[in-house]
Write an enzyme that holds these catalytic residues in place. Structure first.
Site, PDB file in Angstrom:
ATOM      1  N   SER A  11       0.854  -1.195   0.000  1.00  0.00           N
ATOM      2  CA  SER A  11       0.000   0.000   0.000  1.00  0.00           C
ATOM      3  C   SER A  11       0.886   1.240   0.000  1.00  0.00           C
ATOM      4  CB  SER A  11      -0.851   0.005   1.288  1.00  0.00           C
ATOM      5  OG  SER A  11      -1.559   1.213   1.439  1.00  0.00           O
ATOM      6  N   TYR A  66      -2.506  -0.839  10.344  1.00  0.00           N
ATOM      7  CA  TYR A  66      -2.495  -1.056   8.888  1.00  0.00           C
ATOM      8  C   TYR A  66      -1.128  -0.685   8.302  1.00  0.00           C
ATOM      9  CZ  TYR A  66      -4.158  -0.953   4.028  1.00  0.00           C
ATOM     10  OH  TYR A  66      -4.324  -1.184   2.674  1.00  0.00           O
TER      11      TYR A  66
HETATM   12  P1  NAP Z   1     -11.687  -5.639  -0.667  1.00  0.00           P
HETATM   13  O1  NAP Z   1     -12.539  -5.225  -1.801  1.00  0.00           O
HETATM   14  O2  NAP Z   1     -12.209  -5.513   0.716  1.00  0.00           O
HETATM   15  O3  NAP Z   1     -11.190  -7.147  -0.924  1.00  0.00           O
HETATM   16  C1  NAP Z   1     -10.446  -7.831   0.042  1.00  0.00           C
HETATM   17  C2  NAP Z   1     -10.982  -9.253   0.141  1.00  0.00           C
HETATM   18  O4  NAP Z   1     -10.171  -9.966   1.098  1.00  0.00           O
HETATM   19  C3  NAP Z   1     -12.436  -9.296   0.665  1.00  0.00           C
HETATM   20  O5  NAP Z   1     -13.207 -10.195  -0.083  1.00  0.00           O
HETATM   21  C4  NAP Z   1     -12.229  -9.784   2.094  1.00  0.00           C
HETATM   22  O6  NAP Z   1     -13.337 -10.458   2.613  1.00  0.00           O
HETATM   23  C5  NAP Z   1     -11.053 -10.724   1.919  1.00  0.00           C
HETATM   24  N1  NAP Z   1     -10.455 -11.088   3.192  1.00  0.00           N
HETATM   25  C6  NAP Z   1     -10.352 -10.343   4.329  1.00  0.00           C
HETATM   26  N2  NAP Z   1      -9.776 -11.053   5.301  1.00  0.00           N
HETATM   27  C7  NAP Z   1      -9.492 -12.273   4.782  1.00  0.00           C
HETATM   28  C8  NAP Z   1      -8.918 -13.448   5.309  1.00  0.00           C
HETATM   29  N3  NAP Z   1      -8.504 -13.534   6.603  1.00  0.00           N
HETATM   30  N4  NAP Z   1      -8.768 -14.514   4.502  1.00  0.00           N
HETATM   31  C9  NAP Z   1      -9.193 -14.466   3.220  1.00  0.00           C
HETATM   32  N5  NAP Z   1      -9.778 -13.393   2.668  1.00  0.00           N
HETATM   33  C10 NAP Z   1      -9.927 -12.306   3.446  1.00  0.00           C
HETATM   34  O7  NAP Z   1     -10.308  -4.810  -0.682  1.00  0.00           O
HETATM   35  P2  NAP Z   1      -9.396  -4.278  -1.891  1.00  0.00           P
HETATM   36  O8  NAP Z   1      -9.544  -2.803  -1.950  1.00  0.00           O
HETATM   37  O9  NAP Z   1      -9.590  -5.101  -3.114  1.00  0.00           O
HETATM   38  O10 NAP Z   1      -7.962  -4.542  -1.253  1.00  0.00           O
HETATM   39  C11 NAP Z   1      -7.170  -5.640  -1.637  1.00  0.00           C
HETATM   40  C12 NAP Z   1      -5.778  -5.439  -1.038  1.00  0.00           C
HETATM   41  O11 NAP Z   1      -5.254  -4.205  -1.518  1.00  0.00           O
HETATM   42  C13 NAP Z   1      -5.765  -5.349   0.494  1.00  0.00           C
HETATM   43  O12 NAP Z   1      -4.619  -6.000   0.975  1.00  0.00           O
HETATM   44  C14 NAP Z   1      -5.653  -3.872   0.758  1.00  0.00           C
HETATM   45  O13 NAP Z   1      -4.994  -3.596   1.990  1.00  0.00           O
HETATM   46  C15 NAP Z   1      -4.815  -3.439  -0.422  1.00  0.00           C
HETATM   47  N6  NAP Z   1      -4.936  -2.017  -0.771  1.00  0.00           N
HETATM   48  C16 NAP Z   1      -6.127  -1.515  -1.155  1.00  0.00           C
HETATM   49  C17 NAP Z   1      -6.213  -0.173  -1.490  1.00  0.00           C
HETATM   50  C18 NAP Z   1      -7.487   0.478  -1.934  1.00  0.00           C
HETATM   51  O14 NAP Z   1      -7.509   1.720  -2.047  1.00  0.00           O
HETATM   52  N7  NAP Z   1      -8.546  -0.273  -2.214  1.00  0.00           N
HETATM   53  C19 NAP Z   1      -5.071   0.640  -1.418  1.00  0.00           C
HETATM   54  C20 NAP Z   1      -3.870   0.080  -1.018  1.00  0.00           C
HETATM   55  C21 NAP Z   1      -3.809  -1.265  -0.704  1.00  0.00           C
HETATM   56  P3  NAP Z   1     -14.394  -9.595   3.500  1.00  0.00           P
HETATM   57  O15 NAP Z   1     -15.053  -8.649   2.549  1.00  0.00           O
HETATM   58  O16 NAP Z   1     -15.324 -10.638   4.041  1.00  0.00           O
HETATM   59  O17 NAP Z   1     -13.584  -8.891   4.552  1.00  0.00           O
END
Ligand code: NAP
Length: 257
Positions: A145, A158
């Site tokens: 991130s 985080y």
């Molecule tokens: P998202 O839409 O919430 O997708 C994350 C997925 O991971 C969700 O389906 C979530 O399930 C699942 N998850 C959570 N805990 C888990 C576990 N213990 N085991 C297996 N699956 C699990 O988030 P995203 O925005 O795509 O983010 C994906 C990654 O990118 C994350 O690591 C996040 O920190 C990183 N990131 C995102 C952003 C952003 O702006 N979106 C920016 C920087 C980094 P639930 O919905 O049930 O929790």
């Protein structure tokens, strides 16, 4: 272009956001995909986009908590059992981590680290053990991130977890290079997914988010998936241990005053 024909890629956090965009891109490009997420309903919904039946030869989906070592090992073994060989891994599973040094409870800290850091480590270890003797090109992409590059007040757990993901990516890149396994990370800026949707509900906050990115907007999950899939291919054959910012310039410079 079908860069992933005859290739198998594992994706965690696959049911939503960046993970789901990676799965769609890999599918379009001919990959077999092993999808994992703790959200079983979301997984089934995504899988139904590709096939009306549950026996799709290019898709394997499993409910998985990435912080559980036994579940991780069984998932990777099951994917290898179904597809024979594993070529790539994209670690997208992650959760938010709110709190500051004065108020963050240890349980909150541990939960965030267990998913974002332990989950990344466990998946990388299981994948690396499964492919270490293949002696051919394999690759891992972790999702760090901007909060793995710069501090963010009131997001202490985080930030800690994402700095750690950046650090283990560099170290594992060095450790696994001799095995032909490349390990890189992406540090996204703000990307519009269910993870961040609440931040765009307030128009003033949404404006500030956009203004914080040099190109004046948030990212889309497909823009992260495009780089993640590139990092898995041999076009990135000289890249390992890198943390690549894909952030519209969010961390490029200190704002002038
Ligand atoms: P998202 O839409 O919430 O997708 C994350 C997925 O991971 C969700 O389906 C979530 O399930 C699942 N998850 C959570 N805990 C888990 C576990 N213990 N085991 C297996 N699956 C699990 O988030 P995203 O925005 O795509 O983010 C994906 C990654 O990118 C994350 O690591 C996040 O920190 C990183 N990131 C995102 C952003 C952003 O702006 N979106 C920016 C920087 C980094 P639930 O919905 O049930 O929790």
């Amino acid at each position: 272009m079908k860069r992933f024909e005859q290739k198998t890629v594992l994706v965690t956090g696959a049911a939503s956001g960046i993970g789901a965009a990676c799965v769609r891109r890999l599918w379009e490009e001919g990959a077999s995909v092993a999808l994992a997420d703790q959200d079983q309903t979301g997984l089934e919904k995504l899988i139904s986009e590709f096939s009306e039946t549950n026996d799709n030869p290019r898709i394997f989906g499993g409910r998985l908590d990435v912080s559980d070592s036994a579940q991780v090992q069984s998932f990777v073994a099951a994917a290898k059992g179904k597809f024979g060989h594993l070529h790539g891994l994209i670690n997208c599973a992650g959760i938010k981590g709110v709190g500051n040094v004065l108020d963050c409870e240890p349980e909150n800290w541990k939960k965030v680290m267990s998913v974002n850091l332990d989950g990344t480590f466990l998946m990388c270890q299981a994948f690396a053990r499964a492919v270490q003797h293949d002696r051919t090109s394999r690759a891992i992409v972790n999702i760090s991130s901007g909060a793995g590059i710069m501090g963010v007040p009131n997001r202490l757990p985080y930030v800690a977890s994402k700095f750690a993901v950046s650090g283990v990516t560099r170290t594992m890149g060095a450790e696994l290079g001799p095995y032909g396994i490349r390990v890189n990370a992406i540090a996204p800026g703000m990307v519009r997914t269910p993870f961040t949707a609440y931040m765009f509900e307030d128009p003033e906050k949404a404006r500030r988010i956009r203004a914080a990115h040099a190109i004046g907007r948030e990212g889309q999950p497909e823009e992260i998936a495009a780089v993640a899939t590139f990092l898995l291919t041999d076009d990135a054959s000289f890249m390992t241990g890198a943390v690549v910012s894909v952030d519209g310039g969010q961390t490029a410079c200190i704002p002038s005053v």
